[in-house]
Enzyme design. Structure first.
Site, PDB file in Angstrom:
ATOM      1  CG  ASP A  32      -1.976   0.991   1.175  1.00  0.00           C
ATOM      2  OD1 ASP A  32      -2.029   0.955   0.116  1.00  0.00           O
ATOM      3  OD2 ASP A  32      -2.254   1.061   2.778  1.00  0.00           O
ATOM      4  CG  ASN A  34       2.599   1.330  -5.093  1.00  0.00           C
ATOM      5  OD1 ASN A  34       3.705   1.117  -4.078  1.00  0.00           O
ATOM      6  ND2 ASN A  34       1.600   0.215  -6.916  1.00  0.00           N
ATOM      7  CB  SER A  77      -8.396  -5.493  -3.967  1.00  0.00           C
ATOM      8  OG  SER A  77      -9.532  -4.653  -4.801  1.00  0.00           O
ATOM      9  CB  SER A  78     -12.548  -8.421  -5.948  1.00  0.00           C
ATOM     10  OG  SER A  78     -12.609  -8.150  -5.409  1.00  0.00           O
ATOM     11  CG  ASN A  80      -7.325  -2.286  -6.569  1.00  0.00           C
ATOM     12  OD1 ASN A  80      -6.511  -2.991  -6.116  1.00  0.00           O
ATOM     13  ND2 ASN A  80      -8.280  -1.465  -5.357  1.00  0.00           N
ATOM     14  CD1 TRP A  81     -11.830  -5.518 -10.693  1.00  0.00           C
ATOM     15  CD2 TRP A  81     -11.375  -4.684 -12.789  1.00  0.00           C
ATOM     16  NE1 TRP A  81     -11.229  -6.822 -11.644  1.00  0.00           N
ATOM     17  CE2 TRP A  81     -10.363  -6.051 -12.245  1.00  0.00           C
ATOM     18  CE3 TRP A  81     -10.437  -4.161 -13.574  1.00  0.00           C
ATOM     19  CZ2 TRP A  81      -9.814  -6.747 -12.927  1.00  0.00           C
ATOM     20  CZ3 TRP A  81      -9.608  -5.369 -14.381  1.00  0.00           C
ATOM     21  CH2 TRP A  81      -9.358  -6.303 -14.612  1.00  0.00           C
ATOM     22  CG  LEU A 207      -6.502  -7.802   7.906  1.00  0.00           C
ATOM     23  CD1 LEU A 207      -7.634  -9.074   8.276  1.00  0.00           C
ATOM     24  CD2 LEU A 207      -5.072  -8.070   7.416  1.00  0.00           C
TER      25      LEU A 207
END
EC number: 2.5.1.-
Length: 258
Positions: A32, A34, A77-78, A80-81, A207
């Protein structure tokens, strides 16, 4: 306690490649920071992601030298789309370049690559690369790298429950046979030991839908360093903190009088 010998920067854990006593077998990392790293420097967010890949390379090499048997990284992650399409496209490009450029090195180093996450509806070129990475490295035994891609833990648990429910509805399973072990066998991490240590960088302390089932007894270490600045020294610090913990798994402390 972690044996500090061999964990100084630049030194492997053991000349023969054996891990030091007290090391976690499985380390999972939430990479985490960036975007914040880039913003703080007046750079585009995508530059933070690019530097994050360099940090991943450094950290994976250090983990191999130190003797960590399994490393899991939360790559995408799902959720992040939902990011801006241009950023998602850049991240997909980074993933493809990482596999194309780094897979040979990982294979030569004896690393087995496993992918955890939902592969349905992925672009064909991405899906093919994931299959290629797993197939090429399937026989490797020095280390396992688990890449959590298009991964969400709630979705993973729901899919496992749905699979078991379908078996019950079809009369192929007794509801009484639904045990934690039965659920674990249907997770995308099936066959992989639960993480001993979960590291999250950037100072955030949550998490974020990562390995919720598998983290039941994991030690959690939160570090303030932003991911693009991560490397061997920060990893060693996290391992040292892990070495100071006493893992009880719901039992009593071993120290006298505790």
């Amino acid at each position: 306690m972690i044996d500090r010998q061999g964990l100084e920067p630049g030194q492997p854990s053991d000349p023969a490649g054996e891990p030091s006593p007290g090391l976690p077998r499985h380390v999972a990392i939430i990479m985490d920071g960036n975007g914040r790293w880039a913003t703080a420097r007046g750079l585009p967010r995508v530059e933070g992601h690019r530097r994050g890949v360099e940090a991943l390379r450094r950290t994976l090499r250090a983990a191999r030298e130190i003797g960590i048997e399994i490393v899991t990284v939360y790559s995408f992650s799902s959720e992040n789309w939902s990011r801006p399409p241009a950023e998602v496209s850049f991240l997909m490009g980074l993933l493809k370049r990482f596999i194309r450029n780094d897979l040979a090195e990982l294979h030569e180093a004896g690393v087995r690559v496993r992918i955890a996450g939902d592969r349905q509806d992925l672009a064909p070129d991405i899906a093919h690369l994931l299959v290629e990475a797993e197939a090429l490295t399937a026989a490797n035994q020095r280390q396992t790298l688990v890449v959590a891609f298009n991964y969400g833990s709630r979705q993973e648990i729901a899919a496992a429950a749905r699979s078991l429910a379908e078996e019950v509805a079809a009369g192929r399973r007794d509801p009484a046979s639904i045990t934690p072990e039965a659920i674990e066998a249907r997770l995308s991490t099936a066959g992989i030991p639960d993480p001993d240590l979960i590291i999250r960088t950037s100072g955030e302390e949550r998490l974020s839908n990562f390995l919720l089932w598998q983290a039941a007894y994991s030690e959690l270490v939160f570090q303030p360093i932003l991911w693009p600045d991560y490397g061997r020294e920060a990893l060693v610090e996290a391992l040292a903190e892990y070495g100071r913990r006493e893992r009880r798994f719901g039992g009593l402390a071993t120290a006298a009088g505790a």
